[in-house]
Design a protein around this motif. Structure first.
Motif, short mmCIF file in Angstrom:
data_model
loop_
_atom_site.label_atom_id
_atom_site.label_comp_id
_atom_site.label_asym_id
_atom_site.label_seq_id
_atom_site.Cartn_x
_atom_site.Cartn_y
_atom_site.Cartn_z
N GLN A 63 0.83 -1.19 0.00
CA GLN A 63 0.00 0.00 0.00
C GLN A 63 0.87 1.25 0.00
O GLN A 63 1.86 1.32 0.74
CB GLN A 63 -0.91 0.01 1.23
CG GLN A 63 -1.86 -1.17 1.31
CD GLN A 63 -2.77 -1.08 2.51
OE1 GLN A 63 -3.29 -0.01 2.84
NE2 GLN A 63 -2.98 -2.19 3.19
N THR A 64 0.51 2.20 -0.81
CA THR A 64 1.23 3.47 -0.89
C THR A 64 0.24 4.61 -0.63
O THR A 64 -0.94 4.37 -0.37
CB THR A 64 1.91 3.65 -2.26
OG1 THR A 64 0.92 3.56 -3.30
CG2 THR A 64 2.95 2.56 -2.48
N GLY A 65 0.70 5.83 -0.72
CA GLY A 65 -0.19 6.95 -0.48
C GLY A 65 0.50 8.28 -0.62
O GLY A 65 1.71 8.37 -0.85
N HIS A 66 -0.30 9.34 -0.52
CA HIS A 66 0.19 10.71 -0.65
C HIS A 66 -0.52 11.54 0.42
O HIS A 66 -1.74 11.59 0.47
CB HIS A 66 -0.12 11.25 -2.05
CG HIS A 66 0.39 12.63 -2.28
ND1 HIS A 66 0.01 13.39 -3.37
CD2 HIS A 66 1.25 13.41 -1.57
CE1 HIS A 66 0.62 14.58 -3.31
NE2 HIS A 66 1.37 14.60 -2.23
N TRP A 67 0.28 12.19 1.28
CA TRP A 67 -0.28 12.98 2.37
C TRP A 67 0.48 14.29 2.50
O TRP A 67 1.65 14.39 2.12
CB TRP A 67 -0.16 12.23 3.70
CG TRP A 67 -0.72 10.85 3.68
CD1 TRP A 67 -2.02 10.46 3.89
CD2 TRP A 67 0.01 9.64 3.42
NE1 TRP A 67 -2.14 9.10 3.78
CE2 TRP A 67 -0.92 8.57 3.49
CE3 TRP A 67 1.35 9.36 3.13
CZ2 TRP A 67 -0.54 7.25 3.29
CZ3 TRP A 67 1.72 8.06 2.92
CH2 TRP A 67 0.79 7.01 3.00
N THR A 68 -0.19 15.28 3.06
CA THR A 68 0.45 16.51 3.48
C THR A 68 0.48 16.50 5.01
O THR A 68 -0.56 16.31 5.65
CB THR A 68 -0.30 17.75 2.98
OG1 THR A 68 -0.32 17.73 1.55
CG2 THR A 68 0.39 19.03 3.45
N VAL A 69 1.66 16.66 5.57
CA VAL A 69 1.81 16.61 7.02
C VAL A 69 2.52 17.87 7.49
O VAL A 69 3.18 18.57 6.71
CB VAL A 69 2.61 15.36 7.47
CG1 VAL A 69 1.92 14.08 7.01
CG2 VAL A 69 4.05 15.42 6.99
N PHE A 92 4.49 14.39 14.01
CA PHE A 92 3.84 14.78 12.77
C PHE A 92 2.34 14.97 12.99
O PHE A 92 1.72 14.27 13.81
CB PHE A 92 4.06 13.71 11.70
CG PHE A 92 5.49 13.60 11.23
CD1 PHE A 92 6.03 14.54 10.37
CD2 PHE A 92 6.28 12.55 11.66
CE1 PHE A 92 7.34 14.44 9.94
CE2 PHE A 92 7.60 12.44 11.23
CZ PHE A 92 8.13 13.38 10.37
N GLU A 93 1.76 15.90 12.25
CA GLU A 93 0.33 16.14 12.26
C GLU A 93 -0.19 16.09 10.84
O GLU A 93 0.46 16.58 9.91
CB GLU A 93 0.00 17.51 12.89
CG GLU A 93 0.44 17.65 14.33
CD GLU A 93 0.15 19.03 14.89
OE1 GLU A 93 -0.30 19.90 14.09
OE2 GLU A 93 0.37 19.25 16.09
N HIS A 94 -1.38 15.49 10.68
CA HIS A 94 -1.95 15.36 9.34
C HIS A 94 -2.63 16.67 8.93
O HIS A 94 -3.38 17.27 9.70
CB HIS A 94 -2.98 14.22 9.34
CG HIS A 94 -3.51 13.92 7.98
ND1 HIS A 94 -4.78 13.43 7.76
CD2 HIS A 94 -2.95 14.04 6.76
CE1 HIS A 94 -4.96 13.27 6.46
NE2 HIS A 94 -3.87 13.63 5.83
N VAL A 95 -2.36 17.11 7.71
CA VAL A 95 -3.04 18.26 7.12
C VAL A 95 -3.92 17.72 6.01
O VAL A 95 -3.41 17.26 4.98
CB VAL A 95 -2.04 19.29 6.55
CG1 VAL A 95 -2.78 20.47 5.94
CG2 VAL A 95 -1.09 19.76 7.64
#
Length: 278
Positions: A229-235, A244-247
């Motif tokens: 599993q992969t993904g793309h996040w702004t933290v 870290f905090e999720h944006v």
């Protein structure tokens, strides 16, 4: 038939050696009280790793542009600090000399913002890439260390699949966090358990300081994951909480106001397509 039997016996022997290494690693991990996994503290990212983020493995953090090396270094430092909260020992940071020419020197005191104690850091600055590769292999043999980082510029032919496989096996065998920090490099196949692409994002305004810049924001792309599993996040990195905090992607906020220049560029006037006009 004789040749096939010999090949089968050779494969069985190789599997047995791998099993013994894994059993030895698991036994040493239990003796240290290490679970071998960690959590980001962000549900969206933790959900990608079914059994937790694998600490004692090879991980790659890369940036496509040299200007983003600060963001990539900060993410890797925060990742190591989070994984090593319950682990003592030094962290050996080996830097390819070509990286220092483009990205500058590593500033240990700045790493404290990411929860990484500079006193635990051992900086190794070899004269050439060959010496840097040798140093990373030797450091990964030391089970008393907490982690090893090899910072390399671009995609070097000598740092191939075989070299990364050696680092991966040593990380698992000795219970180490081994990281590759690739400066200005392209995506390529290697033996890393995870590969992250990092780039800097505009920060929001500081809610407590007028005209101040808020938390550091990063764009993370998990390009490789052995779980599939992969993904793309702004933290965002909270330097006060060291985490870290999720944006969320639909998050809308105003950027930090500039201090000594207009908010935006002035209008340029009429724009002409010269190719079409001629």
């Amino acid at each position: 038939m004789q040749g096939n039997r010999q090949r089968i016996e050779a494969l069985q022997g190789a599997v047995a050696r791998i099993d013994r290494r894994h059993a030895s690693f698991a036994r040493h991990a239990r003796m240290r009280g290490d679970s071998g996994t960690a959590a980001f503290g962000i549900n969206a990212i933790d959900a990608v790793f079914e059994d937790g983020f694998p600490v004692f493995a090879l991980h790659e953090v890369r940036c496509s542009l040299t200007r983003d090396i600060g963001a990539a270094t900060g993410f890797l430092a925060g990742l190591i600090a989070g994984c090593m909260k319950q682990r003592q020992g030094r962290i050996v940071w080996i830097c390819d000399p070509a990286c220092r020419l483009d990205g500058g020197q590593l500033f240990p005191a700045g790493l404290s913002m990411f929860g990484l104690d500079p006193a635990r850091l051992v900086l190794v600055r070899p004269a050439d890439l060959k010496s840097a590769l040798w140093a990373s292999d030797e450091a990964a043999k030391c089970a008393d260390l907490a982690g090893v980082v090899f910072q390399v510029k671009g995609n070097q032919p000598s740092f191939d699949m075989t070299a990364t496989r050696r680092l991966m096996l040593k990380a698992q065998q000795n219970g180490l966090f081994v990281g590759i920090l690739r400066q200005g490099g392209d995506e390529e196949a290697n033996a890393a358990a995870t590969r992250w692409h990092v780039s800097a994002q505009p920060s929001a305004a500081d809610p407590h300081l007028e005209r101040g810049i808020g938390l550091l924001r990063l764009s993370l792309v998990l390009e490789r994951n052995r779980n599939g599993q992969t993904g793309h996040w702004t933290v965002a990195w909270n330097q006060h909480e060291h985490g870290f905090e999720h944006v969320p992607t639909d998050y809308v906020d105003r950027p930090a106001a500039p201090f000594d220049r207009p908010d935006g560029a002035p209008q340029m006037g009429q724009v002409m397509a010269f190719e079409r006009a001629s």
